[in-house]
Scaffold this motif. Structure first.
Motif, PDB file in Angstrom:
ATOM      1  N   ARG A   1       0.853  -1.190   0.000  1.00  0.00           N
ATOM      2  CA  ARG A   1       0.000   0.000   0.000  1.00  0.00           C
ATOM      3  C   ARG A   1       0.882   1.232   0.000  1.00  0.00           C
ATOM      4  O   ARG A   1       2.073   1.165   0.271  1.00  0.00           O
ATOM      5  CB  ARG A   1      -0.897   0.018   1.239  1.00  0.00           C
ATOM      6  N   GLY A   2       0.270   2.397  -0.216  1.00  0.00           N
ATOM      7  CA  GLY A   2       1.005   3.655  -0.260  1.00  0.00           C
ATOM      8  C   GLY A   2       1.528   4.099   1.084  1.00  0.00           C
ATOM      9  O   GLY A   2       2.485   4.850   1.149  1.00  0.00           O
ATOM     10  N   SER A   3       0.951   3.660   2.178  1.00  0.00           N
ATOM     11  CA  SER A   3       1.354   4.140   3.487  1.00  0.00           C
ATOM     12  C   SER A   3       1.025   3.099   4.536  1.00  0.00           C
ATOM     13  O   SER A   3       0.045   2.381   4.443  1.00  0.00           O
ATOM     14  CB  SER A   3       0.609   5.437   3.805  1.00  0.00           C
ATOM     15  N   ASP A   4       1.884   3.024   5.552  1.00  0.00           N
ATOM     16  CA  ASP A   4       1.611   2.128   6.677  1.00  0.00           C
ATOM     17  C   ASP A   4       0.855   2.852   7.774  1.00  0.00           C
ATOM     18  O   ASP A   4       0.413   2.233   8.734  1.00  0.00           O
ATOM     19  CB  ASP A   4       2.929   1.590   7.255  1.00  0.00           C
ATOM     20  N   LYS A   5       0.712   4.194   7.660  1.00  0.00           N
ATOM     21  CA  LYS A   5       0.070   4.979   8.700  1.00  0.00           C
ATOM     22  C   LYS A   5      -1.433   5.086   8.515  1.00  0.00           C
ATOM     23  O   LYS A   5      -2.146   5.408   9.454  1.00  0.00           O
ATOM     24  CB  LYS A   5       0.648   6.392   8.719  1.00  0.00           C
ATOM     25  N   HIS A   6      -1.924   4.863   7.300  1.00  0.00           N
ATOM     26  CA  HIS A   6      -3.340   5.061   7.006  1.00  0.00           C
ATOM     27  C   HIS A   6      -3.951   3.766   6.495  1.00  0.00           C
ATOM     28  O   HIS A   6      -3.253   2.841   6.093  1.00  0.00           O
ATOM     29  CB  HIS A   6      -3.525   6.142   5.928  1.00  0.00           C
TER      30      HIS A   6
ATOM     31  N   THR B   1      -6.789  20.685  -7.872  1.00  0.00           N
ATOM     32  CA  THR B   1      -6.165  19.685  -7.006  1.00  0.00           C
ATOM     33  C   THR B   1      -7.091  19.216  -5.904  1.00  0.00           C
ATOM     34  O   THR B   1      -6.688  18.407  -5.085  1.00  0.00           O
ATOM     35  CB  THR B   1      -4.902  20.273  -6.361  1.00  0.00           C
ATOM     36  N   HIS B   2      -8.315  19.730  -5.848  1.00  0.00           N
ATOM     37  CA  HIS B   2      -9.236  19.347  -4.790  1.00  0.00           C
ATOM     38  C   HIS B   2     -10.256  18.346  -5.310  1.00  0.00           C
ATOM     39  O   HIS B   2     -10.750  18.454  -6.419  1.00  0.00           O
ATOM     40  CB  HIS B   2      -9.982  20.566  -4.246  1.00  0.00           C
ATOM     41  N   ALA B   3     -10.546  17.373  -4.487  1.00  0.00           N
ATOM     42  CA  ALA B   3     -11.532  16.379  -4.867  1.00  0.00           C
ATOM     43  C   ALA B   3     -12.944  16.930  -4.754  1.00  0.00           C
ATOM     44  O   ALA B   3     -13.812  16.576  -5.539  1.00  0.00           O
ATOM     45  CB  ALA B   3     -11.397  15.137  -3.981  1.00  0.00           C
ATOM     46  N   GLU B   4     -13.163  17.823  -3.794  1.00  0.00           N
ATOM     47  CA  GLU B   4     -14.490  18.384  -3.599  1.00  0.00           C
ATOM     48  C   GLU B   4     -14.635  19.653  -4.431  1.00  0.00           C
ATOM     49  O   GLU B   4     -13.777  20.531  -4.413  1.00  0.00           O
ATOM     50  CB  GLU B   4     -14.742  18.717  -2.118  1.00  0.00           C
ATOM     51  N   GLU B   5     -15.738  19.762  -5.146  1.00  0.00           N
ATOM     52  CA  GLU B   5     -15.975  20.914  -6.013  1.00  0.00           C
ATOM     53  C   GLU B   5     -16.028  22.217  -5.223  1.00  0.00           C
ATOM     54  O   GLU B   5     -15.572  23.251  -5.685  1.00  0.00           O
ATOM     55  CB  GLU B   5     -17.288  20.716  -6.764  1.00  0.00           C
ATOM     56  N   TRP B   6     -16.559  22.193  -4.013  1.00  0.00           N
ATOM     57  CA  TRP B   6     -16.702  23.406  -3.226  1.00  0.00           C
ATOM     58  C   TRP B   6     -15.365  23.986  -2.787  1.00  0.00           C
ATOM     59  O   TRP B   6     -15.270  25.142  -2.402  1.00  0.00           O
ATOM     60  CB  TRP B   6     -17.606  23.189  -2.028  1.00  0.00           C
TER      61      TRP B   6
ATOM     62  N   LYS C   1      -4.858   9.894  -2.731  1.00  0.00           N
ATOM     63  CA  LYS C   1      -4.352   9.749  -4.093  1.00  0.00           C
ATOM     64  C   LYS C   1      -5.286  10.462  -5.065  1.00  0.00           C
ATOM     65  O   LYS C   1      -4.845  11.169  -5.968  1.00  0.00           O
ATOM     66  CB  LYS C   1      -4.248   8.266  -4.446  1.00  0.00           C
ATOM     67  N   HIS C   2      -6.592  10.298  -4.861  1.00  0.00           N
ATOM     68  CA  HIS C   2      -7.579  10.951  -5.715  1.00  0.00           C
ATOM     69  C   HIS C   2      -7.492  12.471  -5.594  1.00  0.00           C
ATOM     70  O   HIS C   2      -7.583  13.195  -6.583  1.00  0.00           O
ATOM     71  CB  HIS C   2      -8.986  10.458  -5.346  1.00  0.00           C
ATOM     72  N   GLU C   3      -7.287  12.986  -4.366  1.00  0.00           N
ATOM     73  CA  GLU C   3      -7.228  14.430  -4.137  1.00  0.00           C
ATOM     74  C   GLU C   3      -6.009  15.075  -4.781  1.00  0.00           C
ATOM     75  O   GLU C   3      -6.056  16.229  -5.193  1.00  0.00           O
ATOM     76  CB  GLU C   3      -7.233  14.733  -2.634  1.00  0.00           C
ATOM     77  N   THR C   4      -4.908  14.361  -4.885  1.00  0.00           N
ATOM     78  CA  THR C   4      -3.687  14.938  -5.451  1.00  0.00           C
ATOM     79  C   THR C   4      -3.470  14.574  -6.918  1.00  0.00           C
ATOM     80  O   THR C   4      -2.492  14.998  -7.518  1.00  0.00           O
ATOM     81  CB  THR C   4      -2.457  14.484  -4.637  1.00  0.00           C
ATOM     82  N   GLU C   5      -4.391  13.854  -7.495  1.00  0.00           N
ATOM     83  CA  GLU C   5      -4.224  13.403  -8.875  1.00  0.00           C
ATOM     84  C   GLU C   5      -4.111  14.577  -9.853  1.00  0.00           C
ATOM     85  O   GLU C   5      -3.273  14.566 -10.750  1.00  0.00           O
ATOM     86  CB  GLU C   5      -5.396  12.511  -9.272  1.00  0.00           C
ATOM     87  N   GLY C   6      -4.932  15.622  -9.667  1.00  0.00           N
ATOM     88  CA  GLY C   6      -4.858  16.783 -10.557  1.00  0.00           C
ATOM     89  C   GLY C   6      -3.515  17.477 -10.475  1.00  0.00           C
ATOM     90  O   GLY C   6      -2.981  17.959 -11.474  1.00  0.00           O
ATOM     91  N   LEU C   7      -2.936  17.549  -9.295  1.00  0.00           N
ATOM     92  CA  LEU C   7      -1.633  18.177  -9.116  1.00  0.00           C
ATOM     93  C   LEU C   7      -0.538  17.355  -9.793  1.00  0.00           C
ATOM     94  O   LEU C   7       0.342  17.897 -10.458  1.00  0.00           O
ATOM     95  CB  LEU C   7      -1.342  18.334  -7.618  1.00  0.00           C
ATOM     96  N   ILE C   8      -0.615  16.057  -9.631  1.00  0.00           N
ATOM     97  CA  ILE C   8       0.410  15.179 -10.207  1.00  0.00           C
ATOM     98  C   ILE C   8       0.350  15.193 -11.725  1.00  0.00           C
ATOM     99  O   ILE C   8       1.365  15.303 -12.407  1.00  0.00           O
ATOM    100  CB  ILE C   8       0.253  13.742  -9.661  1.00  0.00           C
ATOM    101  N   ARG C   9      -0.832  15.127 -12.287  1.00  0.00           N
ATOM    102  CA  ARG C   9      -0.982  15.103 -13.738  1.00  0.00           C
ATOM    103  C   ARG C   9      -0.937  16.497 -14.356  1.00  0.00           C
ATOM    104  O   ARG C   9      -0.739  16.635 -15.549  1.00  0.00           O
ATOM    105  CB  ARG C   9      -2.307  14.443 -14.118  1.00  0.00           C
TER     106      ARG C   9
END
Length: 136
Positions: free
Chosen positions: A4-9, A31-36, A18-26
């Motif tokens: 997995r990506g992390s042992d802490k979560h 970069t926000h998952a929530e439209e608001w 991962k979904h929230e940072t996908e826009g930043l990476i690509r």
């Protein structure tokens, strides 16, 4: 065993981050998952800002005083508000010189009548800058 990506979560939290940072990476959008959370776009040229204010809190000059009066009162307050009040014309002149007030403020203080002033508003009134009319 799958990595997995992390042992802490948990796996669910890792997927959400991962979904929230996908826009930043690509580099392809917000970069926000929530439209608001998305920032508002800039207004088109000539469109101006559309901002609403609660009643009684609209920007502008208060009744009874001009914009020039507001600006001058602001300068007076900036340079004289920490003077020892009540003060006379000479006390205010010494204070203004000591704090390095601009010539405009020094000239206004020099033009004051000989009397004691309670505060900056009293000075502004003596200079004929207008008095804010309060409506309660």
């Amino acid at each position: 065993m799958a990595q997995r990506g992390s042992d802490k979560h948990s796996a669910r939290l890792d997927d959400q981050q991962k979904h929230e940072t996908e826009g930043l990476i690509r580099g392809c959008g917000p970069t926000h998952a929530e439209e608001w959370k998305d920032p508002e776009g800039m207004p088109a040229p000539g469109e101006g800002l559309r901002q609403s204010y609660p009643p009684g809190h609209e920007p502008g000059t208060p009744p009874g005083i001009t914009q020039r009066g507001v600006d001058i009162r602001s300068d007076l307050a900036k340079w004289l508000s920490d003077a020892r009040w009540p003060a006379n014309k000479h006390d205010l002149a010494r204070h203004a010189e000591r704090v390095g007030a601009p010539d405009l403020v020094l000239d206004m203080v020099a033009s004051l009548p000989e009397r004691r002033f309670k505060n900056v508003a009293d000075v502004a009134k003596a200079l004929g800058l207008g008095v804010e009319i309060r409506r309660w």
